[in-house]
Design a protein around this motif. Structure first.
Motif, PDB file in Angstrom:
ATOM      1  N   LYS A   1      12.501 -60.848  34.471  1.00 60.90           N
ATOM      2  CA  LYS A   1      12.347 -62.086  33.709  1.00 60.90           C
ATOM      3  C   LYS A   1      11.964 -61.837  32.249  1.00 60.90           C
ATOM      4  O   LYS A   1      12.274 -62.633  31.366  1.00 60.90           O
TER       5      LYS A   1
ATOM      6  N   SER B   1      14.292 -62.209  29.244  1.00 60.21           N
ATOM      7  CA  SER B   1      14.638 -63.485  28.595  1.00 60.21           C
ATOM      8  C   SER B   1      13.515 -63.979  27.675  1.00 60.21           C
ATOM      9  O   SER B   1      13.612 -65.061  27.105  1.00 60.21           O
TER      10      SER B   1
ATOM     11  N   GLY C   1       7.147 -67.942  27.551  1.00 62.25           N
ATOM     12  CA  GLY C   1       7.899 -66.706  27.342  1.00 62.25           C
ATOM     13  C   GLY C   1       8.120 -66.405  25.868  1.00 62.25           C
ATOM     14  O   GLY C   1       8.787 -65.433  25.529  1.00 62.25           O
TER      15      GLY C   1
ATOM     16  N   SER D   1       5.057 -60.733  33.091  1.00 64.84           N
ATOM     17  CA  SER D   1       5.998 -61.730  33.607  1.00 64.84           C
ATOM     18  C   SER D   1       5.941 -61.761  35.127  1.00 64.84           C
ATOM     19  O   SER D   1       5.983 -62.833  35.722  1.00 64.84           O
ATOM     20  N   SER D   2       5.801 -60.588  35.762  1.00 65.02           N
ATOM     21  CA  SER D   2       5.764 -60.676  37.229  1.00 65.02           C
ATOM     22  C   SER D   2       4.409 -61.162  37.718  1.00 65.02           C
ATOM     23  O   SER D   2       4.337 -61.922  38.678  1.00 65.02           O
TER      24      SER D   2
ATOM     25  N   ASP E   1       3.875 -65.033  37.623  1.00 67.32           N
ATOM     26  CA  ASP E   1       4.607 -65.789  38.632  1.00 67.32           C
ATOM     27  C   ASP E   1       3.825 -65.955  39.918  1.00 67.32           C
ATOM     28  O   ASP E   1       4.145 -66.803  40.741  1.00 67.32           O
TER      29      ASP E   1
END
Ligand code: BTN
Length: 316
Positions: free
Chosen positions: A69, A72, A99, A245-246, A249
């Motif tokens: 992810k 992006s 992001g 990012s991970s 989540d």
């Protein structure tokens, strides 16, 4: 083009053709990049080669190391800013999406927790702020900062091979020195009690070795000198974003808290809990499911702290 072909020569005529400009324009731009400090070798008949060791941060230098992810994410890399957190908050208020990442090579007004400043000299550190729009209520906002601490600790450990520990809430320690600080700032949506946005600001001392007197005893860097053969700041920035990012989540499944506890610098230690001007003796006994620090006072009563500051007591 130079970044994509790092370590290899790119022919000037091919660049000129692809960019629909003259070879002279290419040469002038290469010269300008060299003047800015880019290590670009001009090899007769072969073209221009960006050295492997070139470590000037740019969106293009970070991109090849991103995965999942994080690919992006919108990267905005600047030279000198006041504070990436201050600017990222302005961007969040103006509507920047989750992001969006602001990275700088120097901060003139770097900010730390508790209204302190964060020493942010040019080129030897990494200063980064990530905008998030998490579906969390205020009570769970501590999960953002503690999860970021785990993401940062594991990125630094991967790159340096050294054990990296976390001092609650989010100071990152290596070899007994603070090498990184994290400042998370969030805005509350008063209508639904949730968060409007959160900005996670991370400052890492990469190769800084001259610290001001007031932090000299406690501050350290993750490397004593710059590793010569790779763009270490770009790799570190990408590794942080991949991990963040991970982990962002899966904030509410709380699974990262096991790693947070394992890396805790405080559990089992004698501490002072600082409340206003007073310091209370206690023992740090646990991190609870909401990432609060649980401490036990001499009368055996326990308290779970969700904010504030503690310091380690030196036992004689
Ligand atoms: C602390 O140790 O008290 C937290 C330090 C946080 C520093 C980072 S550097 C990037 C971002 N921008 C800032 O002004 N502060 C954070």
């Amino acid at each position: 083009m130079l970044e994509v072909n790092r370590g290899r020569s790119v022919n000037g005529s091919i660049m000129a053709e692809k960019l629909s400009v003259t070879r002279t324009a290419i040469w002038k731009n290469i010269k300008q990049l060299q003047d800015e400090g880019y290590q670009i070798n001009a090899v007769r008949n072969l073209g221009y080669c960006l050295e492997d060791s070139n470590d000037i941060l740019s969106a293009e230098s970070i991109a090849p190391y991103l995965w999942g992810k994080a690919k992006s994410f919108q990267l905005d890399v600047r030279k000198t800013v006041t504070s990436t957190n201050t600017l990222a908050k302005e961007m969040a208020i103006a509507g920047a999406p989750e992001g969006t990442v602001l990275i700088a090579t120097e901060q003139t007004k770097g900010r730390g927790r508790m209204g302190r400043s964060f020493y942010s000299p040019a080129s030897t550190g990494l200063y980064m702020s990530l905008i998030l729009r998490p579906k969390l209520d205020l009570n769970d906002s501590l999960l953002i900062t503690t999860s970021a601490a785990v993401a940062v600790a594991s990125a630094i450990e991967k790159l340096t091979g050294n054990l990296v520990q976390i001092k609650w809430v989010n100071d990152i320690f290596m070899n007994g020195k603070k090498v990184c600080g994290i400042l998370t700032e969030a805005s509350l949506n008063v209508e639904n009690g949730g968060l409007e946005y959160a900005v996670v600001g991370i400052g890492i001392n990469v190769t800084t070795n001259d610290f001001p007197d007031d932090i000299k005893a406690i501050a350290g860097s993750i490397f004593s000198k710059k590793p010569t053969d790779q763009p270490i700041k770009s790799i570190l920035a990408a590794e942080l974003l991949n991990n963040l990012s991970s982990s962002m989540d899966k904030l509410t499944d709380h699974s990262y808290l096991e790693e947070y506890k394992r890396r805790s610098f405080l559990i089992g230690k004698d501490i002072y809990v600082l409340k206003g001007k007073n310091a209370y003796e206690a023992i740090a006994v646990d991190i609870d499911h909401r990432a609060r620090l649980v401490e036990e006072y001499p009368d055996k009563s326990r308290e779970a702290l969700s904010s504030g500051e503690v310091s380690v007591r030196q036992t004689p």
